[in-house]
Design a protein around this motif. Structure first.
Motif, PDB file in Angstrom:
ATOM      1  N   ILE A  10       0.728  -1.578  -0.048  1.00 34.45           N
ATOM      2  CA  ILE A  10      -0.382  -0.124   0.618  1.00 34.45           C
ATOM      3  C   ILE A  10       0.823   1.542   0.277  1.00 34.45           C
ATOM      4  N   ASP A  11       1.686   1.515   0.896  1.00 30.63           N
ATOM      5  CA  ASP A  11       3.368   2.135   0.517  1.00 30.63           C
ATOM      6  C   ASP A  11       4.099   1.702  -0.535  1.00 30.63           C
ATOM      7  N   ALA A  12       3.605   1.567  -1.049  1.00 31.31           N
ATOM      8  CA  ALA A  12       4.770   1.286  -2.211  1.00 31.31           C
ATOM      9  C   ALA A  12       3.918   2.136  -3.362  1.00 31.31           C
ATOM     10  N   ALA A  13       2.089   1.929  -3.430  1.00 35.42           N
ATOM     11  CA  ALA A  13       0.941   1.985  -4.366  1.00 35.42           C
ATOM     12  C   ALA A  13       1.066   3.706  -4.430  1.00 35.42           C
ATOM     13  N   HIS A  14       1.598   4.006  -3.047  1.00 37.67           N
ATOM     14  CA  HIS A  14       0.675   5.601  -2.851  1.00 37.67           C
ATOM     15  C   HIS A  14       2.116   6.166  -3.257  1.00 37.67           C
ATOM     16  N   SER A  15       3.146   5.897  -3.206  1.00 37.86           N
ATOM     17  CA  SER A  15       4.663   6.626  -4.162  1.00 37.86           C
ATOM     18  C   SER A  15       4.482   6.729  -5.333  1.00 37.86           C
ATOM     19  N   PHE A  16       4.349   5.360  -4.949  1.00 40.99           N
ATOM     20  CA  PHE A  16       4.092   5.405  -7.250  1.00 40.99           C
ATOM     21  C   PHE A  16       2.926   6.147  -7.734  1.00 40.99           C
ATOM     22  N   HIS A  17       1.717   6.274  -7.292  1.00 40.10           N
ATOM     23  CA  HIS A  17       0.997   7.275  -7.519  1.00 40.10           C
ATOM     24  C   HIS A  17       1.192   8.271  -7.311  1.00 40.10           C
ATOM     25  N   GLN A  18       1.860   9.022  -6.546  1.00 45.19           N
ATOM     26  CA  GLN A  18       2.328  10.459  -6.476  1.00 45.19           C
ATOM     27  C   GLN A  18       3.593  10.806  -7.565  1.00 45.19           C
ATOM     28  N   TYR A  19       3.873   9.722  -8.263  1.00 48.40           N
ATOM     29  CA  TYR A  19       5.114   9.509  -9.036  1.00 48.40           C
ATOM     30  C   TYR A  19       4.239   9.863 -10.721  1.00 48.40           C
ATOM     31  N   ILE A  20       3.343   8.733 -10.373  1.00 52.47           N
ATOM     32  CA  ILE A  20       2.431   9.600 -11.476  1.00 52.47           C
ATOM     33  C   ILE A  20       2.218  10.606 -11.749  1.00 52.47           C
ATOM     34  N   VAL A  21       1.271  11.327 -10.887  1.00 51.94           N
ATOM     35  CA  VAL A  21       0.844  12.883 -10.991  1.00 51.94           C
ATOM     36  C   VAL A  21       1.414  13.622 -11.113  1.00 51.94           C
ATOM     37  N   GLU A  22       2.950  13.226 -10.529  1.00 48.69           N
ATOM     38  CA  GLU A  22       4.491  14.681 -11.305  1.00 48.69           C
ATOM     39  C   GLU A  22       4.693  13.952 -12.420  1.00 48.69           C
ATOM     40  N   LEU A  23       4.502  13.239 -13.377  1.00 52.57           N
ATOM     41  CA  LEU A  23       4.919  12.674 -14.269  1.00 52.57           C
ATOM     42  C   LEU A  23       4.758  13.776 -15.502  1.00 52.57           C
ATOM     43  N   ASN A  24       6.165  13.572 -15.657  1.00 53.09           N
ATOM     44  CA  ASN A  24       6.140  14.657 -17.646  1.00 53.09           C
ATOM     45  C   ASN A  24       5.713  13.783 -18.311  1.00 53.09           C
ATOM     46  N   LYS A 102      -0.609 -22.557   4.068  1.00 61.29           N
ATOM     47  CA  LYS A 102       0.178 -22.462   2.845  1.00 61.29           C
ATOM     48  C   LYS A 102       0.137 -21.259   1.531  1.00 61.29           C
ATOM     49  N   HIS A 103      -1.166 -20.621   1.373  1.00 62.37           N
ATOM     50  CA  HIS A 103      -1.473 -20.030   0.671  1.00 62.37           C
ATOM     51  C   HIS A 103      -1.283 -18.413   1.006  1.00 62.37           C
ATOM     52  N   LEU A 104      -1.493 -18.387   2.266  1.00 61.90           N
ATOM     53  CA  LEU A 104      -1.278 -17.218   2.616  1.00 61.90           C
ATOM     54  C   LEU A 104      -0.100 -17.129   2.893  1.00 61.90           C
ATOM     55  N   SER A 105       0.677 -17.788   3.681  1.00 65.74           N
ATOM     56  CA  SER A 105       2.223 -17.942   3.448  1.00 65.74           C
ATOM     57  C   SER A 105       2.668 -17.464   1.610  1.00 65.74           C
ATOM     58  N   VAL A 106       2.127 -17.657   0.326  1.00 61.88           N
ATOM     59  CA  VAL A 106       2.491 -17.187  -1.268  1.00 61.88           C
ATOM     60  C   VAL A 106       2.273 -16.462  -1.103  1.00 61.88           C
ATOM     61  N   LEU A 107       1.268 -15.656  -0.584  1.00 64.24           N
ATOM     62  CA  LEU A 107       0.566 -14.155  -0.678  1.00 64.24           C
ATOM     63  C   LEU A 107       1.572 -13.480  -0.413  1.00 64.24           C
ATOM     64  N   THR A 108       2.195 -13.413   1.294  1.00 64.38           N
ATOM     65  CA  THR A 108       2.655 -12.501   1.689  1.00 64.38           C
ATOM     66  C   THR A 108       4.088 -12.278   0.325  1.00 64.38           C
ATOM     67  N   ALA A 109       4.458 -13.422   0.254  1.00 60.27           N
ATOM     68  CA  ALA A 109       6.212 -13.037  -0.329  1.00 60.27           C
ATOM     69  C   ALA A 109       5.645 -12.317  -2.308  1.00 60.27           C
ATOM     70  N   PHE A 110       4.807 -13.031  -2.429  1.00 67.29           N
ATOM     71  CA  PHE A 110       4.400 -12.100  -3.797  1.00 67.29           C
ATOM     72  C   PHE A 110       3.774 -11.028  -3.509  1.00 67.29           C
ATOM     73  N   MET A 111       3.051 -10.736  -2.339  1.00 63.10           N
ATOM     74  CA  MET A 111       2.738  -8.745  -2.645  1.00 63.10           C
ATOM     75  C   MET A 111       3.884  -8.224  -2.075  1.00 63.10           C
ATOM     76  N   HIS A 112       4.847  -9.054  -0.920  1.00 64.06           N
ATOM     77  CA  HIS A 112       6.325  -8.201  -1.210  1.00 64.06           C
ATOM     78  C   HIS A 112       6.892  -7.531  -2.679  1.00 64.06           C
ATOM     79  N   GLY A 113       6.920  -9.024  -3.102  1.00 63.30           N
ATOM     80  CA  GLY A 113       7.764  -8.691  -4.216  1.00 63.30           C
ATOM     81  C   GLY A 113       7.431  -7.586  -5.580  1.00 63.30           C
ATOM     82  N   THR A 117       8.474  -4.265  -7.246  1.00 65.76           N
ATOM     83  CA  THR A 117       8.962  -3.868  -8.199  1.00 65.76           C
ATOM     84  C   THR A 117       8.307  -2.432  -8.146  1.00 65.76           C
ATOM     85  N   LEU A 118       7.150  -2.048  -7.234  1.00 64.28           N
ATOM     86  CA  LEU A 118       6.455  -0.771  -7.897  1.00 64.28           C
ATOM     87  C   LEU A 118       7.609   0.375  -7.530  1.00 64.28           C
ATOM     88  N   LYS A 119       8.614   0.035  -6.276  1.00 63.66           N
ATOM     89  CA  LYS A 119       9.739   1.080  -4.892  1.00 63.66           C
ATOM     90  C   LYS A 119      10.952   1.154  -6.214  1.00 63.66           C
TER      91      LYS A 119
END
Length: 122
Positions: A10-24, A102-113, A117-119
């Motif tokens: 969520i933090d990375a998405a907010h930063s990325f959104h701000q980056y897009i807003v300021e994009l030339n 197990k699937h929650l662990s997989v989701l956690t790892a992919f969410m971190h990845g 990616t956004l950062k």
């Protein structure tokens, strides 16, 4: 844990959104950079092993519903694993909770990845 990974995303998405807003928007290289990052973000949620019990559906966030062919599900692996779990016999429910964990662990790892990616190189 999943909450930490989700908050990181969520933090990375907010930063990325701000980056897009300021994009030339007149700079084609900057626009391309955004498009590439969005493409990589989508790929960050693809699990080559697929969803639990549905190996041909590999997207961890969106997939067709396994219960209703007219709908799609968000976080389909979790929904499938949790579906009707309270009505299962005790031993089957115990095994199903292992699938959920197990699937929650997989989701956690992919969410971190996905957050990484956004950062990268904003």
């Amino acid at each position: 844990d999943f909450d930490a990974a989700l908050n990181e995303f969520i933090d990375a998405a907010h930063s990325f959104h701000q980056y897009i807003v300021e994009l030339n928007e007149d700079d084609p290289l900057e626009v391309r950079k955004i498009n590439d990052k969005l493409m990589y973000l989508e790929r960050a949620f693809i699990d080559p092993l697929g969803l639990p019990g549905r190996p041909f559906h590999r997207h961890l966030v969106f997939a067709p519903s396994s219960k209703n062919s007219y709908f799609g599900d968000a976080f389909p692996g979790l929904l499938d694993a949790l579906f009707n779990i309270e009505n299962l016999p005790e031993e089957e429910a115990h095994q199903q909770w292992k699938v959920v964990d197990k699937h929650l662990s997989v989701l956690t790892a992919f969410m971190h990845g996905a957050a990484i990616t956004l950062k990268e190189a904003n």
